[in-house]
Write an enzyme that holds these catalytic residues in place. Sequence first.
Site, mmCIF file in Angstrom:
data_model
loop_
_atom_site.group_PDB
_atom_site.id
_atom_site.type_symbol
_atom_site.label_atom_id
_atom_site.label_comp_id
_atom_site.label_asym_id
_atom_site.label_seq_id
_atom_site.Cartn_x
_atom_site.Cartn_y
_atom_site.Cartn_z
ATOM 1 N N ASP A 119 1.759 -10.129 2.450
ATOM 2 C CA ASP A 119 1.251 -11.491 2.233
ATOM 3 C C ASP A 119 -0.110 -11.730 2.898
ATOM 4 O OD1 ASP A 119 3.462 -12.194 0.737
ATOM 5 O OD2 ASP A 119 4.569 -12.975 2.451
ATOM 6 N N ARG A 158 6.074 -15.581 -12.972
ATOM 7 C CA ARG A 158 6.388 -14.412 -12.137
ATOM 8 C C ARG A 158 7.634 -13.664 -12.617
ATOM 9 N NH1 ARG A 158 5.823 -16.153 -6.024
ATOM 10 N NH2 ARG A 158 5.951 -13.889 -5.774
ATOM 11 N N GLN A 182 12.717 -9.521 -1.261
ATOM 12 C CA GLN A 182 13.410 -10.550 -2.044
ATOM 13 C C GLN A 182 14.496 -9.924 -2.906
ATOM 14 O OE1 GLN A 182 10.311 -12.753 -4.047
ATOM 15 N NE2 GLN A 182 9.722 -13.832 -2.182
ATOM 16 N N ARG A 238 -3.350 -11.617 -6.833
ATOM 17 C CA ARG A 238 -4.201 -11.711 -5.635
ATOM 18 C C ARG A 238 -5.320 -10.672 -5.606
ATOM 19 N NH1 ARG A 238 0.515 -13.470 -1.307
ATOM 20 N NH2 ARG A 238 0.389 -15.691 -1.844
ATOM 21 N N LYS A 265 2.141 -11.891 -7.140
ATOM 22 C CA LYS A 265 2.436 -12.919 -6.130
ATOM 23 C C LYS A 265 2.143 -14.306 -6.724
ATOM 24 C CE LYS A 265 3.846 -10.125 -2.982
ATOM 25 N NZ LYS A 265 5.272 -10.152 -2.619
HETATM 26 C C1 S3P Z 1 9.523 -12.522 1.121
HETATM 27 C C2 S3P Z 1 9.279 -11.269 0.627
HETATM 28 C C3 S3P Z 1 7.989 -10.864 0.053
HETATM 29 C C4 S3P Z 1 6.875 -11.845 0.415
HETATM 30 C C5 S3P Z 1 7.301 -13.273 0.270
HETATM 31 C C6 S3P Z 1 8.487 -13.566 1.148
HETATM 32 C C7 S3P Z 1 10.863 -12.832 1.672
HETATM 33 O O1 S3P Z 1 8.086 -10.825 -1.355
HETATM 34 O O2 S3P Z 1 5.733 -11.596 -0.372
HETATM 35 O O3 S3P Z 1 6.241 -14.139 0.619
HETATM 36 O O4 S3P Z 1 11.010 -13.859 2.358
HETATM 37 O O5 S3P Z 1 11.780 -12.039 1.433
HETATM 38 P P1 S3P Z 1 8.581 -9.498 -2.142
HETATM 39 O O6 S3P Z 1 9.958 -9.259 -1.782
HETATM 40 O O7 S3P Z 1 8.405 -9.858 -3.602
HETATM 41 O O8 S3P Z 1 7.646 -8.413 -1.722
#
Ligand code: S3P
Length: 433
Positions: free
Chosen positions: A315, A122, A169, A346, A342
């Site tokens: 998600d 990733r 994130q 997906r 992801k």
């Molecule tokens: C998350 C943010 C999302 C999500 C992940 C959890 C988080 O990812 O898909 O399961 O806890 O901040 P991205 O920030 O890459 O969209």
Amino acid sequence: MDFMANPGGAVNGSIRVPGDKSISHRSIMLGAIADGTTTVDGFLEGEDALATLNAFKAMGVNIEGPENGRVKIHGVGREGLKAPKGELYVGNSGTTIRLLSGLMAGQKFSVTMSGDVSLNKRPMERVAKPLREMGVTVETAEGGRPPLKITGSNALKAIHYDMPMASAQVKSCVLLAGLYSTGETSVSEPAPTRDHTERMLRGFGYPVIRKGNTASLVGGQRLQGMHIDVPADISSAAFFMVAASIAPDSELVLQHVGINPTRIGVINILKAMGGDLTIENKREVGGEPVADIRVRSAQLNGIEIPEDQVPLAIDEFPVLFVAAACAEGKTILRGAEELRVKESDRIQVMADGLQALGIRAEPTEDGIEIEGGQIGGGEIECHHDHRIAMSFSVASLRANAPIHIRGADNVATSFPNFIELAEQVGMRVEVAK
Ligand code: S3P
């Protein structure tokens, strides 16, 4: 481990799915660098959240539990983390590696983080880039993949970062690094993403300002330990929302589900498809809105999914694709290229799986087109992605033959008791080997 999902069944009862994964990760991270003790109830005892917990134990934080969802974190304060003895292995967990990168940026030691076969594919440049702008040395493997080595500094440069993608994130990584910077750090997002980091920081007494699409904070302040009540994870509840919608004669109550406005895309999309969902007993728990969600069977219709819902349901698309396969007509998704990076790709993995079961599903660069139809039996490969395994378990409710789901081990990353709850409400899914 494989699942065997036998066809048919109705979905009834009242259940509470495990704690929110995003909030569980953050409770450990912020509790660890706070002053004083933080207690957590409803903590997700899944592999991803435990990877975060173990990372902080490896950095010298005394953490008791989890025991029945209760965790006690003896905070070491913002400067109290210690260099871990070796590499931090974070398994399948993108949230651990990306948020931790931000926190590690402000430490006086360097840390190397690595993951499993899925995580090691990733993209990490998305966090490396803003951290380098802040003065952090970040080394990645080829192509910007893990392992990720962060050599921090306790005098980071505050930046403004315009995120190129809608990612909570990345936003959280920059804000957490911002705790250790001198001055104001701010992040703008192209579309709203989950705001649990901002809410929880405020809960710990750390001011975070939101203006339009920008979140900002000033580095150098301290966090005060607190009590955190983790709501049930809407992303786990989503499997049962779709299950009860597509299975005839179903009525299911999902208890104490987090309904943060940045997470409710799945409810909005299912309702737009004709789903029968009602929000009951709305209340607020520790700065996060929570409710019980009642779901009844409904005839779903294919729709063009509004693009503004994409980050709010990011998600939940694997299981929403199953809803689309059971709907009348065509469902079209666009603007969802993030789904390709992801735990698996997906879009491709779901298209392959749906096609294997006889559904017309055409992947596009940034989405998919799915024509509702009769789901057949067949074999599915999960590609180390928990949500693929659970989505095809739900699909069996409307299948006319068994679905053999290969490589379902990673369900334990987010939803360790999925099989038990699925059986309890009436799904015919079991562990095959
Ligand atoms: C998350 C943010 C999302 C999500 C992940 C959890 C988080 O990812 O898909 O399961 O806890 O901040 P991205 O920030 O890459 O969209």
